[in-house]
Write an enzyme that holds these catalytic residues in place. Structure first.
Site, PDB file in Angstrom:
ATOM      1  N   HIS A  13     -32.928 -31.230 -15.711  1.00 54.48           N
ATOM      2  CA  HIS A  13     -33.796 -30.081 -15.456  1.00 54.48           C
ATOM      3  C   HIS A  13     -34.879 -29.945 -16.507  1.00 54.48           C
ATOM      4  CE1 HIS A  13     -35.160 -25.899 -15.379  1.00 54.48           C
ATOM      5  NE2 HIS A  13     -34.948 -25.992 -14.081  1.00 54.48           N
ATOM      6  N   LEU A  74     -25.417 -30.656 -12.134  1.00 54.88           N
ATOM      7  CA  LEU A  74     -24.046 -30.366 -11.734  1.00 54.88           C
ATOM      8  C   LEU A  74     -23.972 -29.869 -10.293  1.00 54.88           C
ATOM      9  CD1 LEU A  74     -22.524 -28.723 -14.930  1.00 54.88           C
ATOM     10  CD2 LEU A  74     -22.212 -31.049 -14.053  1.00 54.88           C
ATOM     11  N   GLY A  77     -29.142 -27.950  -6.333  1.00 54.49           N
ATOM     12  CA  GLY A  77     -30.108 -26.860  -6.295  1.00 54.49           C
ATOM     13  C   GLY A  77     -31.422 -27.307  -5.675  1.00 54.49           C
ATOM     14  N   HIS A  79     -34.267 -28.199  -6.997  1.00 53.86           N
ATOM     15  CA  HIS A  79     -34.895 -29.405  -7.546  1.00 53.86           C
ATOM     16  C   HIS A  79     -34.333 -30.660  -6.877  1.00 53.86           C
ATOM     17  CE1 HIS A  79     -37.425 -27.598 -10.479  1.00 53.86           C
ATOM     18  NE2 HIS A  79     -36.466 -27.210 -11.290  1.00 53.86           N
TER      19      HIS A  79
END
Length: 123
Positions: A13, A74, A77, A79
């Site tokens: 990220h 993890l 999401g 992205h």
């Protein structure tokens, strides 16, 4: 048939805090320790450099003809679900002779889930 020269981008990220990047860069360093010939670069979706296109360009400049992107997320999401496929499409258009591939997010790996569980039990 031409043999592909592999390169790996460890994609995370990102954060403005430089310490946040240390574990990502430690994975790259471990890869280099395990195989000194490996071509690996870290990249970040936001808030840190380099970004994915810059990291891919560096690997390609180093001779990589196949770039494997490993998302160190993890969970699945926005992205990973939306932004990353668009970025990979753009990379494929920019470098049509390079084979780009995408690994599943690491959080979906049974090995990582088991490792995290072991770490949680010990802590």
């Amino acid at each position: 048939m031409t043999t592909q020269v592999p390169g790996t981008v460890l994609l995370a990220h990102g954060s403005r805090d430089a310490r946040w990047r240390e574990p990502i860069e430690a994975v790259a360093a471990r890869m280099r320790e395990d195989d000194p010939t490996v071509r690996v670069s870290c990249a970040y979706m936001e808030l840190a450099a380099p970004d994915l296109p810059t990291a891919a360009a560096a690997l390609i400049a180093d001779g990589a003809t196949a770039v494997h992107v490993v998302p160190l997320f993890l969970g699945m999401g926005k992205h990973a679900r939306e932004d990353l496929p668009l970025q990979l499409d753009a990379l494929r258009q920019r470098w049509p002779a390079v084979a780009f591939s995408l690994a599943p997010i690491v959080g979906e790996s049974p090995e990582l889930v088991a490792l995290l569980a072991r770490i949680a039990i010990k802590s």
